[in-house]
Write an enzyme that holds these catalytic residues in place. Sequence first.
Site, PDB file in Angstrom:
ATOM      1  N   HIS A 185       0.826  -1.216   0.000  1.00  0.00           N
ATOM      2  CA  HIS A 185       0.000   0.000   0.000  1.00  0.00           C
ATOM      3  C   HIS A 185       0.854   1.256   0.000  1.00  0.00           C
ATOM      4  O   HIS A 185       1.933   1.269   0.579  1.00  0.00           O
ATOM      5  CB  HIS A 185      -0.937  -0.002   1.218  1.00  0.00           C
ATOM      6  CG  HIS A 185      -2.105  -0.927   1.042  1.00  0.00           C
ATOM      7  ND1 HIS A 185      -1.975  -2.308   1.144  1.00  0.00           N
ATOM      8  CD2 HIS A 185      -3.401  -0.687   0.714  1.00  0.00           C
ATOM      9  CE1 HIS A 185      -3.162  -2.863   0.924  1.00  0.00           C
ATOM     10  NE2 HIS A 185      -4.038  -1.911   0.652  1.00  0.00           N
TER      11      HIS A 185
ATOM     12  N   ALA B 187      -8.081   7.325  -6.764  1.00  0.00           N
ATOM     13  CA  ALA B 187      -9.452   7.834  -6.602  1.00  0.00           C
ATOM     14  C   ALA B 187      -9.803   7.940  -5.122  1.00  0.00           C
ATOM     15  O   ALA B 187     -10.430   8.906  -4.677  1.00  0.00           O
ATOM     16  CB  ALA B 187     -10.432   6.913  -7.320  1.00  0.00           C
TER      17      ALA B 187
END
Lengths: 295, 295, 295, 295
Positions: free
Chosen positions: C70, C89
């Site tokens: 991540h 997003a």
Amino acid sequence: MSQKTLSELNACGKDDFVAALANIFEYSPWIAEQAAAARPFAGVRQLFDAMKAEVDRAPFELRLALIKAHPDLANKTQRAAGLTAESDAEQNSLGLDRLSDAEYEAFERVNNAYRAKFGFPYIVSVRRHTKDSVLRDFERRLPNDAKTEMQKSIEEICRIAALRVDHLVAGDDRLQVHGRLSTHVLDTHSGRPAAGIALELIELSELGVPRLVTRATTNADGRTDQPLIGGRPVPIGRYELTFSVGKYFAERQVPTSDPPFLDQIPLRFSVSEPEGHLHVPLLVTPWSYATYRGS
Amino acid sequence: MSQKTLSELNACGKDDFVAALANIFEYSPWIAEQAAAARPFAGVRQLFDAMKAEVDRAPFELRLALIKAHPDLANKTQRAAGLTAESDAEQNSLGLDRLSDAEYEAFERVNNAYRAKFGFPYIVSVRRHTKDSVLRDFERRLPNDAKTEMQKSIEEICRIAALRVDHLVAGDDRLQVHGRLSTHVLDTHSGRPAAGIALELIELSELGVPRLVTRATTNADGRTDQPLIGGRPVPIGRYELTFSVGKYFAERQVPTSDPPFLDQIPLRFSVSEPEGHLHVPLLVTPWSYATYRGS
Amino acid sequence: MSQKTLSELNACGKDDFVAALANIFEYSPWIAEQAAAARPFAGVRQLFDAMKAEVDRAPFELRLALIKAHPDLANKTQRAAGLTAESDAEQNSLGLDRLSDAEYEAFERVNNAYRAKFGFPYIVSVRRHTKDSVLRDFERRLPNDAKTEMQKSIEEICRIAALRVDHLVAGDDRLQVHGRLSTHVLDTHSGRPAAGIALELIELSELGVPRLVTRATTNADGRTDQPLIGGRPVPIGRYELTFSVGKYFAERQVPTSDPPFLDQIPLRFSVSEPEGHLHVPLLVTPWSYATYRGS
Amino acid sequence: MSQKTLSELNACGKDDFVAALANIFEYSPWIAEQAAAARPFAGVRQLFDAMKAEVDRAPFELRLALIKAHPDLANKTQRAAGLTAESDAEQNSLGLDRLSDAEYEAFERVNNAYRAKFGFPYIVSVRRHTKDSVLRDFERRLPNDAKTEMQKSIEEICRIAALRVDHLVAGDDRLQVHGRLSTHVLDTHSGRPAAGIALELIELSELGVPRLVTRATTNADGRTDQPLIGGRPVPIGRYELTFSVGKYFAERQVPTSDPPFLDQIPLRFSVSEPEGHLHVPLLVTPWSYATYRGS
């Protein structure tokens, strides 16, 4: 007993002192007699405390005799035979002279059950109570043991005595024996205090009919000129306070439905602290209202 | 009359159609007879409009006869002699079969005064009313002239007929003849809907005793599973909706006074639009509450 | 990733299945690969649970690799180098692409302090948060030990994955990953829903400027046509919802003061349950208002 | 000017009287001179009325000169050159000595536009206003004709004079030139006044930054020891009063959400009557609140 000033009681002879205060404690002038020695009293508070101290230090038999000197609540025979003027006025203030049949039976049951168990009358400071709360407290006290109930009885007797002292003796200080119930109507439709609202305070009863306590009309400040209940303990119990708001808004040509959504608004609440100040306001439009326990 | 579908009424023979709808307008099968020619109807609305159109275009004498075909309200003699099943059920729904003496006298006075002035019975769609509002409307209508009252009577008869059509005929559409009364309790002490609050809806009466409409308990969403009144017009009148909040907070161990400041909370309000949706919520803590006309 | 139906995912070849779901867990296609064997899935819920089960049963090293896959929050270098479209997003939805300087520094500090202590990035499901709550949660999590934080990270990763699955896969069932924020304005001056009230929802920020979330106008029912926030988690954080009531009452010629006592009414509140339904209504007259957490 | 008693002013020589009251009306000792003849004054009210009567009966030229004797608002050149101590203090009370650039420009525009049209300065009793309301009133007054504005100016000058008299002269009576802004916090979660709530009153500005008026903490009665604004006119304008309720409930261990649904509660309202008593209470639980214009 006619009202005396503390100065008079401090200055008079012992006999006059005792005569004046003989029934502060029901049929028990010995308390005034013993307290007389502590004169002069700096205030009404000190006078009362001195009398209460005599009760507290009295031997068991005398305390029991004091308790037994009290009448039953609402007992027709005793009332016919005559109570002290103080007891009579107190019992009448609770409406014990005009009970419904069901209420009368309830009080008779209370007296008998209590006396049967403890051998002395059920004593409660009736000025601090409604009929409902007298009966409710009885249900709570009956299971107690005799020692607890002697103590409870003495406490109630002292509450009765404090109210009698407050009534009888004028001084610079006052005992904290009075409470107050007040209201305030705010018209949140126009953003102003609601003047001219008729209102009615009812004491509710489980067994009898509701009793009208007072009627009043709100003044320019949205309040009543006098407290709804004041200058006395506010009796523990359930009440309904009803406001005629339909008429108020109709007189101001406020558009509403037909019949108006709100007309008579009842607020139902209980009093639990007779010596406190309970404020029960109403915020109201023709379509909404709110209340709360204020201070 | 047993329920029919609109399709059945569109398809059946004229005699069956008339038989089915003979008492939509009290004892006046001629209306159904004339409306039969307009079949088939696209919806229940069209069926009702067609029957109403026959009433509207009928000559004076026939309209007067229609009015006179109606029974008096609460008339014991007529009730003993027998009403149409529809009238009987409608009057019973208002409680006209179980009036207090004062109410019975009031209704008798209404009937007699009205009939004496106009020569025909006082007609009102009782399913849209409480006893109080029937009597209140009478006071308003009695001063009218005969022409106005014939028109008012026809309007009421059409309202009665619309409810009978709605009851009798099932179709894809519904007439707008029903309203709804609902509530919602929000516990603003805990910030949650108040579940498990017992409540009671009472219809108030000026002359008789209050009438219990329904009892319910709030669900997990703070609402009642069913509307307090629904599937019918909400009768015009005064109501009291009482919530048992003392028990609710006691069960949740919320600290309060003794007795609790709030126990039974009554909301007293009026219904003015029988076909509308009236929402009467309660926002409540142990020390405050608010209500308003919601939607 | 373009949206797929569950049927398509159940029916397609394994390679297509894995390709479609490769980034449900960031850069970790092995999860989709292992879950493929459990096909067909009865619902979207089962698909998600199968993928989550693979994560739960994966060995330590693989779980750690998943965490390390991540990106940092708001890291400009990483953003320049490119994130997965999903991460990009998500971070933009929180406004991480347009931080104030103070906010940027705060996030950089968070990333560095967390990575320095644990050796892996600080992970949080940003769609469930505002910038304030991301920073607040960091302060709470930083004192934890590594084991706890690995578990927390996996939980957040699964929340991110659930939202990605919900976004990507259409089936008959939906994951419970969305919440709702709604309002209702009741005009208790006129007893009607308040139509035409302009309102504005702002997300507050400790470090940056308030962010406009949405503007709307109440409809005839006093509600907004769309929820203020809906179809997504409601981000944890502080909000201010402001209603233009001055203009509303002025347009209705309601008498008021000059300037009007109430004009713009701000309600400031926090969201704590992103998947819940939070209702924040306003009851208002020109002189009073009330709000509460409704449901 | 140092404070005088009315007795002193009634008893002293004419010169001393004039010297003491020379600047009640800005740079216009002739008003005191003429009013001196009416001594002795029964009260402060009569003193003020006598001075005002001189203004009312003065010829046009003298009234115009009185108007022209006043400084511009917020004019830096004039302020540098020196105002009367009274004008200086009044303008500072409005914050005219610390304007934002946008505000300064707005005031300069006002002065210039007004002086260009009427030939005399724009006069307003600044102690009764906020910067916003000064500018708003200007927008309303600029379209007037000269006669109207001379009258308006004299009215404002008399309001300024009344405040100066009230400040300067001590007597048994007071002019009605002061108002009051107060609050009260009632905790309807516990049914008690909310003690220890920190609150902050801000004056809002269209053009500049909000200005802190006062901070306070509620006392045992849920009130502030001092009015939020008192002993002066309450300036017309928009305010925000913010209560720290999150901290209050947290300290009482009241269960709430995380973050708490309510933390800082802002009440935004306007003052329109500087000499009135405006009461803005807060009724609050962790999940709801209400306010209203009280009295």
